[in-house]
Motif scaffolding. Structure first.
Motif, short mmCIF file in Angstrom:
data_model
loop_
_atom_site.label_atom_id
_atom_site.label_comp_id
_atom_site.label_asym_id
_atom_site.label_seq_id
_atom_site.Cartn_x
_atom_site.Cartn_y
_atom_site.Cartn_z
N GLU A 53 -7.78 -2.81 -4.12
CA GLU A 53 -6.46 -3.36 -4.44
C GLU A 53 -5.97 -4.29 -3.33
O GLU A 53 -5.46 -5.39 -3.60
CB GLU A 53 -5.45 -2.23 -4.65
CG GLU A 53 -4.09 -2.70 -5.08
CD GLU A 53 -3.12 -1.57 -5.34
OE1 GLU A 53 -1.93 -1.87 -5.51
OE2 GLU A 53 -3.54 -0.40 -5.37
N LEU A 54 -6.15 -3.88 -2.08
CA LEU A 54 -5.78 -4.72 -0.95
C LEU A 54 -6.58 -6.02 -0.96
O LEU A 54 -6.03 -7.11 -0.78
CB LEU A 54 -5.99 -3.98 0.36
CG LEU A 54 -5.78 -4.78 1.65
CD1 LEU A 54 -4.35 -5.31 1.73
CD2 LEU A 54 -6.13 -3.93 2.86
N ALA A 55 -7.89 -5.92 -1.19
CA ALA A 55 -8.75 -7.10 -1.22
C ALA A 55 -8.34 -8.05 -2.34
O ALA A 55 -8.28 -9.26 -2.14
CB ALA A 55 -10.21 -6.68 -1.38
N LEU A 56 -8.03 -7.51 -3.51
CA LEU A 56 -7.58 -8.35 -4.62
C LEU A 56 -6.28 -9.07 -4.29
O LEU A 56 -6.13 -10.26 -4.58
CB LEU A 56 -7.38 -7.50 -5.88
CG LEU A 56 -8.56 -7.38 -6.81
CD1 LEU A 56 -8.26 -6.38 -7.91
CD2 LEU A 56 -8.93 -8.72 -7.40
N ASP A 57 -5.35 -8.36 -3.69
CA ASP A 57 -4.09 -8.99 -3.27
C ASP A 57 -4.35 -10.13 -2.30
O ASP A 57 -3.76 -11.21 -2.43
CB ASP A 57 -3.15 -7.96 -2.63
CG ASP A 57 -2.54 -6.99 -3.62
OD1 ASP A 57 -2.62 -7.25 -4.85
OD2 ASP A 57 -2.00 -5.96 -3.17
N LEU A 58 -5.24 -9.90 -1.35
CA LEU A 58 -5.57 -10.94 -0.38
C LEU A 58 -6.29 -12.12 -1.04
O LEU A 58 -6.01 -13.28 -0.72
CB LEU A 58 -6.41 -10.36 0.76
CG LEU A 58 -5.67 -9.38 1.67
CD1 LEU A 58 -6.65 -8.68 2.61
CD2 LEU A 58 -4.58 -10.08 2.45
N MET A 59 -7.20 -11.83 -1.97
CA MET A 59 -7.90 -12.91 -2.68
C MET A 59 -6.93 -13.76 -3.49
O MET A 59 -7.04 -14.99 -3.51
CB MET A 59 -8.99 -12.34 -3.59
CG MET A 59 -10.19 -11.83 -2.86
SD MET A 59 -11.38 -11.12 -4.03
CE MET A 59 -12.59 -10.45 -2.90
#
Length: 103
Positions: A53-59
């Motif tokens: 979820e964090l990675a998706l937000d950053l992407m």
């Protein structure tokens, strides 16, 4: 809040051309998400759903707010390193998790 298209407007707030409806018409590239999806799978195996979820937000922030191209190894390797992947270049150059993404 949610727009008529069902998208969260806040995540696109800095996207040029949003109000005029031309936000994506002037993109110089259209990201290929193959390696980003592989990275998400790797992060899911190593850190679980919260890390994904964090990675998706950053992407999304990189793509829609900063105009970064998440297709490039440079952008993905920097993101992966920030999220704790020890040697992201080796992973990105490998075929690991490719078959899980490409059917």
């Amino acid at each position: 809040f949610i727009t008529d298209q069902g998208m969260e407007k806040d995540c696109f707030q800095n996207l040029p051309g949003l109000e005029s409806g031309t936000a994506f018409k002037e993109w110089l590239f259209w990201p290929n998400s193959l390696h980003a999806q592989r990275l998400l799978l790797l992060l899911g195996k190593r850190g679980g759903p919260k890390l994904v979820e964090l990675a998706l937000d950053l992407m999304h922030a990189l793509t829609f707010e900063e105009g970064a191209n998440i297709s490039t190894f440079k952008v993905l390797a920097a993101l992966a390193a920030e999220l704790g992947v020890a040697d992201p270049v080796v992973f990105l150059r490998s075929k690991e998790l490719r078959s899980e993404v490409v059917a």
